[in-house]
Enzyme design. Structure first.
Site, PDB file in Angstrom:
ATOM      1  N   LYS A 206       0.923  -1.249   0.022  1.00  0.00           N
ATOM      2  CA  LYS A 206       0.057   0.072   0.009  1.00  0.00           C
ATOM      3  C   LYS A 206       0.802   1.315  -0.010  1.00  0.00           C
ATOM      4  O   LYS A 206       2.120   1.198   0.236  1.00  0.00           O
ATOM      5  CB  LYS A 206      -0.798  -0.087   1.171  1.00  0.00           C
ATOM      6  CG  LYS A 206      -1.892  -1.191   1.530  1.00  0.00           C
ATOM      7  CD  LYS A 206      -2.683  -1.205   2.752  1.00  0.00           C
ATOM      8  CE  LYS A 206      -3.540  -2.449   2.740  1.00  0.00           C
ATOM      9  NZ  LYS A 206      -4.527  -2.233   1.667  1.00  0.00           N
TER      10      LYS A 206
ATOM     11  N   ARG B 222     -10.679 -10.942   0.375  1.00  0.00           N
ATOM     12  CA  ARG B 222     -11.802 -11.908  -0.302  1.00  0.00           C
ATOM     13  C   ARG B 222     -11.139 -13.217  -0.362  1.00  0.00           C
ATOM     14  O   ARG B 222     -11.975 -14.369  -0.626  1.00  0.00           O
ATOM     15  CB  ARG B 222     -11.739 -11.489  -1.889  1.00  0.00           C
ATOM     16  CG  ARG B 222     -10.822 -11.564  -2.694  1.00  0.00           C
ATOM     17  CD  ARG B 222     -10.970 -10.634  -4.185  1.00  0.00           C
ATOM     18  NE  ARG B 222     -11.029  -9.289  -3.779  1.00  0.00           N
ATOM     19  CZ  ARG B 222     -10.880  -8.227  -4.737  1.00  0.00           C
ATOM     20  NH1 ARG B 222     -10.903  -8.423  -5.856  1.00  0.00           N
ATOM     21  NH2 ARG B 222     -10.805  -6.908  -4.399  1.00  0.00           N
TER      22      ARG B 222
END
Length: 545
Positions: free
Chosen positions: A320, A394
């Site tokens: 990130k 996910r």
């Protein structure tokens, strides 16, 4: 370990006439934009003067919840004013049952409770507006409004009173006693109703405080197995192994955990292991089971809950940007919310059986971290190519769902809570919710109204125009990717659709994305923040009782 949320606070309900002014007990009054409360004005003209002033100026957050010292005879007392603005300026009427009104009350109550604690007060008196006095509560609608108002104030006080300050050398004084004072004479029916409402508000407040504590704990204090111990409330002395380890959380909640990469892989949880393999702190899969005590003959329904528990998310090799790291320890919020709801269910004796499946991992970069392009066979058999390692959420939830469906085939519904997408462009204080059928749509709309936690309901999966095709891989059944090339195609719906691929059969499934708690501006203006989504989940679960 950080201190546990306390239940030492006592809350009472009493007529205003029976109370005496005490210097060290602030008196808190709620006033509404453009509306004079005659009884408040009679007893506290200073409060009415403050309301009129705020009506005339551009009100900002700090100005709408204040404490001031005034004289009563020769005795100084502290008056608190909580000014409730119209949520939308174009609507010149106050809807005391609306979500926006109640959210404003909650936000302002959290703020004023913080001020009261900072000034070292241990007791507080809350004077109810005269519209909520027993003589003005004549019908069911008014009773519901009274209950909602009292409950949300109670929740907010408990939430802020249990601010996670365990590591501070000097802590603010905790409130030990709060009294709700009402104008007029006591009425047994209303008194009993309010006492019951306060009790429920205290339970919800404790659930919110627990979730907040788990979410706000810094990453260095909650590597995966330590996070499990926080949930258990004690040290477990567990070591990585190959099998499930059982232990008891509380009288009605039992637990078992798969701890370590070898254990996860031996039980076919290849995706969960892949997400956690870059950290020196080994991942685990925690399963909780709440078995209610009930003597009723009606069948008890079973709900399977899954929650994302990433104790820190660096993104893996797809790192990130540095600006994202301030609150990446909040990425455990899905699991924390589920735990808070289960403990709340136990405290309120909710007659619904619940099973929680919580993958707990750190998603870090390192010599052993999963490489972009890795191909694995997930639990249940589907193969997945991990294109982007920051799509870890996910991956975790997909295996949790596949396991939940296979293990608990008789479940009446499955509910997932996870921070899976930065969806603030839809609104900074909205839960993002997906459901698989119209009956669930009715349930989540009722949960929204009862919880005062706003949601954005996404269209049915059938409306996504073959979005599922973006997950079909060239070399594997599915691919896990955050972006598609240089464009964010289907960015907002991709996590939900990816997870839905892991059901073998069509399920009664609700997915709640509570990513809004990441928003830094959640405080006075919005109403998200750590714990956001727990009340929504609680009122959804209650519908299965």
């Amino acid at each position: 370990m950080p201190e546990e949320p306390t239940t030492e606070l006592k809350i009472f309900f009493a007529p205003f006439k029976d109370l005496q002014y005490v210097r060290d007990v602030p008196i808190l009054s709620y006033v509404f934009e453009g509306q004079e409360d005659a009884l408040v004005s009679e007893h506290f003209p200073e409060v009415e003067a403050r309301r009129k002033l705020l009506d005339k100026i551009q009100r900002k957050g700090d100005e709408t919840a204040t404490l001031q010292s005034v004289m009563r005879g020769d005795k100084p007392i502290t008056l608190g004013v909580v000014y409730i603005k119209y949520p939308w300026q174009k609507r010149r009427e106050l809807d005391v049952g609306s979500i926006n009104f109640l959210r404003e009350v909650s936000d302002r109550t959290i703020f004023i409770t913080k001020r009261v604690r900072e000034e070292k007060h241990s007791k507080l008196m809350v004077v109810l507006p005269s519209r909520f006095s027993p003589q003005n509560v004549q019908n069911r609608a008014q009773r519901q409004q009274l209950a909602a108002f009292v409950k949300i104030i109670t929740e907010a006080i408990i939430y802020q009173n249990n601010f996670p300050d365990g590591l501070l050398s000097q802590k603010d004084k905790k409130l030990t006693e709060v009294t709700f004072a009402f104008f007029g004479e006591s009425q047994p029916a209303i008194d009993g109703f309010c006492v019951k409402t306060i009790s429920e508000g205290m339970s919800i407040g404790n659930g919110l405080a627990l979730a907040r504590k788990l979410i706000e704990m810094p990453a260095n204090l909650k590597p995966p197995i330590r996070f499990v111990e926080e949930i258990a409330g004690r040290e477990l002395d567990l070591r990585p192994g190959l099998n499930w380890r059982k232990f008891q959380i509380s009288p009605r909640i039992e637990a078992k955990v798969l701890y370590g990469l070898d254990a996860l892989r031996s039980h076919d949880f290849q995706l969960i292991a892949a997400v956690g393999q870059g950290s020196n702190n080994q991942p685990c899969l925690l399963q909780l089971r709440y078995k209610p005590k009930s003597e009723r003959k009606k069948k008890i329904k079973k709900i399977v809950l899954t929650g994302k528990g990433v104790t820190f998310d660096a993104g893996g090799y797809d790192l990130k940007n540095t600006g994202y790291y301030d609150n990446m320890h909040h990425d455990v919020a899905g699991a924390a919310t589920v735990v808070g709801a289960m403990r709340l269910a136990e405290e309120r004796h909710l007659p619904v059986e619940m099973v929680a499946i919580l993958p707990i991992v750190e998603n870090l970069i390192g010599a052993k971290a999963v490489l972009p392009g890795t191909r694995l066979r997930a639990f249940g058999g589907k193969t997945v190519e991990i294109v982007n390692t920051d799509s870890e959420g996910r991956l975790l939830m997909a295996e949790a769902l596949a396991y939940g469906e296979k293990k608990f085939k008789s479940a009446d519904a499955m509910i997932t809570v996870a921070t899976l997408g930065d969806l603030t462009d839809f609104g900074p204080d909205l839960l993002k919710v997906w459901v698989t059928n119209e009956r669930l749509e009715r349930r989540v709309k009722l949960a929204e109204r009862l919880s005062s936690e706003k949601m954005m309901l996404f269209p049915p999966f059938d409306h996504f125009n073959h979005v599922d095709e973006m997950h079909i891989g060239r070399y594997t059944d599915l691919i896990a990717d955050v972006v598609d090339g240089d464009t964010r195609q289907c960015y907002h719906t991709a996590p939900a659709v990816f997870m839905n691929n892991f059901f073998e059969y069509e399920q009664n499934w609700v997915f709640i994305d509570n990513s809004a708690l990441f928003d830094e501006d959640w405080g006075p203006e919005y109403g998200a923040g750590p714990g956001f989504g727990l009340k929504f989940l609680w009122y959804l679960l209650q519908q299965y009782a």
